[in-house]
Design a protein around this motif. Sequence first.
Motif, short mmCIF file in Angstrom:
data_model
loop_
_atom_site.label_atom_id
_atom_site.label_comp_id
_atom_site.label_asym_id
_atom_site.label_seq_id
_atom_site.Cartn_x
_atom_site.Cartn_y
_atom_site.Cartn_z
N GLY A 1 -3.02 -6.44 66.52
CA GLY A 1 -4.33 -6.30 67.18
C GLY A 1 -5.20 -7.53 67.00
N LEU B 1 -1.31 -9.72 61.45
CA LEU B 1 -2.28 -8.65 61.67
C LEU B 1 -2.11 -8.17 63.10
N LYS C 1 -7.39 -20.90 63.66
CA LYS C 1 -6.37 -20.55 64.66
C LYS C 1 -6.97 -19.74 65.81
N HIS D 1 3.11 -7.09 72.96
CA HIS D 1 2.37 -6.84 74.21
C HIS D 1 1.75 -5.44 74.11
N1 CMC Z 1 -1.86 -12.56 62.39
C1 CMC Z 1 -1.66 -13.68 61.65
N2 CMC Z 1 -1.38 -14.87 62.20
C2 CMC Z 1 -1.28 -14.94 63.53
C3 CMC Z 1 -1.49 -13.82 64.34
C4 CMC Z 1 -1.78 -12.59 63.73
N3 CMC Z 1 -1.98 -11.50 64.46
N4 CMC Z 1 -1.33 -14.18 65.64
C5 CMC Z 1 -1.04 -15.47 65.64
N5 CMC Z 1 -1.01 -15.94 64.37
C6 CMC Z 1 -0.77 -17.33 63.94
C7 CMC Z 1 0.71 -17.66 64.05
O1 CMC Z 1 1.39 -17.41 62.84
C8 CMC Z 1 0.67 -19.11 64.41
O2 CMC Z 1 0.45 -19.82 63.24
P1 CMC Z 1 1.14 -21.31 63.06
O3 CMC Z 1 0.55 -22.17 64.12
O4 CMC Z 1 0.75 -21.72 61.68
O5 CMC Z 1 2.61 -21.10 63.23
C9 CMC Z 1 -0.58 -19.25 65.27
O6 CMC Z 1 -1.45 -18.16 64.88
C10 CMC Z 1 -0.32 -19.16 66.77
O7 CMC Z 1 0.46 -18.00 67.02
P2 CMC Z 1 1.52 -17.88 68.20
O8 CMC Z 1 2.47 -16.79 67.91
O9 CMC Z 1 2.08 -19.24 68.48
O10 CMC Z 1 0.56 -17.50 69.39
P3 CMC Z 1 0.98 -16.81 70.74
O11 CMC Z 1 -0.05 -17.17 71.71
O12 CMC Z 1 2.39 -17.15 71.09
O13 CMC Z 1 0.97 -15.27 70.36
C11 CMC Z 1 0.32 -13.01 70.15
C12 CMC Z 1 -0.02 -14.38 70.79
C13 CMC Z 1 -0.59 -11.96 70.76
C14 CMC Z 1 1.77 -12.63 70.46
C15 CMC Z 1 0.08 -13.11 68.63
O14 CMC Z 1 -1.26 -13.46 68.36
C16 CMC Z 1 0.46 -11.84 67.89
O15 CMC Z 1 1.64 -11.65 67.56
N6 CMC Z 1 -0.54 -10.91 67.64
C17 CMC Z 1 -0.24 -9.63 67.06
C18 CMC Z 1 0.30 -8.68 68.12
C19 CMC Z 1 -0.78 -8.21 69.06
O16 CMC Z 1 -1.86 -7.81 68.66
N7 CMC Z 1 -0.46 -8.21 70.36
C20 CMC Z 1 -1.36 -7.68 71.42
C21 CMC Z 1 -1.83 -8.76 72.33
S1 CMC Z 1 -3.19 -8.20 73.37
C22 CMC Z 1 -2.54 -6.97 74.38
C23 CMC Z 1 -1.49 -7.44 75.31
O17 CMC Z 1 -1.60 -8.50 75.90
O18 CMC Z 1 -0.57 -6.68 75.52
#
Ligand code: CMC
Length: 437
Positions: free
Chosen positions: A310, A308, A364, A272
């Motif tokens: 961000g 990655l 994705k 987050h």
């Molecule tokens: N790099 C590589 N792969 C990713 C990433 C990433 N940053 N984010 C998601 N994926 C892949 C993940 O491995 C999954 O693949 P699979 O379906 O094969 O298992 C797929 O994309 C869906 O990911 P998820 O974790 O199920 O998606 P989510 O909606 O639960 O997570 C998230 C959203 C923001 C937690 C995630 O994208 C992430 O960890 N990003 C990196 C951390 C980040 O930048 N966070 C800031 C969010 S914006 C500011 C805020 O809201 O605070």
Amino acid sequence: MADSTAPARTVTLTDDATGKSWKLPLISGSTGPDVIDIRKLYGTTGLFTFDPGFTSTAACESRITFIDGDKGILLHRGYPIEQLAEKSDFLEVAYLLQYGELPNTSQKADWVHHITYHTMVHEQLIRFYSGFRRDAHPMAVMCGVVGGLAAFYHDSLDIHDEYQRLVSCHRLIAKLPTLAAMTYKYAMGQPFVYPQNSLSYAENFLYMMFSVPAEPYKINPVLARAMDKIFILHADHEQNASTSTVRLASSSGANPFACMAAGITSLWGPAHGGANEAVLKMLMKIGSKDKVPEIIRRAKDPNDDFRLMGFGHRVYKNYDPRAKIMRETCHEVLRELGITNDPLLETAMEMERIALQDDYFIQKKLYPNVDFYSGIILRAMGFPMSMFTVLFALARTAGWVAHWQEQLREDEQKIGRPRQLYTGATHRDFVELAKRG
Ligand code: CMC
């Protein structure tokens, strides 16, 4: 909520095994997906729904912020974030979130006056800081001091009193910059700097952060405007983890300072608000743009849990509109500071370029989010990495207090109490210690 003159719409839920079926009302908002009203589901069917992570659950009704994640749209009270970032200022956006309308001239002057004249903190609160180690993470300090405000403002803790609630909102929006700057000064071993009422909200924050008693501090208007824009971009984002935490804490009747401290703890995590710090750490570790392909390969490797930072967002399946503005602001700030070739920015841009053409990220729907460029700007402005999430908390306070107010104005007040799918042991009798194997 739903138009009461429209014919009632329902969906039917059928248990395929027994053939039993139930009709569930469908509710439309002003825009966005319709929702199935399951409030009476357990009472009528004996069934719960199961949705860990709330991926398909609208936990509340709200009029504050709307996101269309597929189209990359973010509206605050209907106004697009792009217009607010360009034409408004943070305190005006905070007013808009709070009241639902942009203020007229006198409403704005009044609001700014109230915020400005609440920026000082109680002198005794200053002693809290010396209880922390100087190397404490600033978010740890913020959790403590923001929660601690409740001990000082007994006159604004009655959550059923509209006036007291408003005073608490003024106090929280006003004091967060002071507390955040004090957190930084304490870590640096520098004297705390008291707020200056003649300065704007963003100017005052920069002044409290970076001025020292030994010399005059000159505000750079480009950096002050960039700071204000960063605050606007972080002001609210509907029912994210920290806002939902504030709402859940508030549902028990907890006081506003306790609720905001709860929001801060939730924001701290790297998935987050902690992502901005994680992005910069990642960029620094990569070091140069020629190493980007290797890092992209790791992010795509299913056997490597590296992500990655961000990139990606639970709601945005398109470019985060805040990231676009952040990228422009990043260029403005670096230009102003005469930073012509920042290896971190080059690495970030290369990462974005490669990822946006890569099948894994395209399929994705992973795009840069608000945190991708913010760290580069903040670092260039002189903020240490550990303060990045604190700045996020400062700005998000405007959204948190608006949601807190909205929730407390609802006709029906219910404590948030999710249920569960229990998969543990069923009933069994206690075994005496001597008889256990
Ligand atoms: N790099 C590589 N792969 C990713 C990433 C990433 N940053 N984010 C998601 N994926 C892949 C993940 O491995 C999954 O693949 P699979 O379906 O094969 O298992 C797929 O994309 C869906 O990911 P998820 O974790 O199920 O998606 P989510 O909606 O639960 O997570 C998230 C959203 C923001 C937690 C995630 O994208 C992430 O960890 N990003 C990196 C951390 C980040 O930048 N966070 C800031 C969010 S914006 C500011 C805020 O809201 O605070």
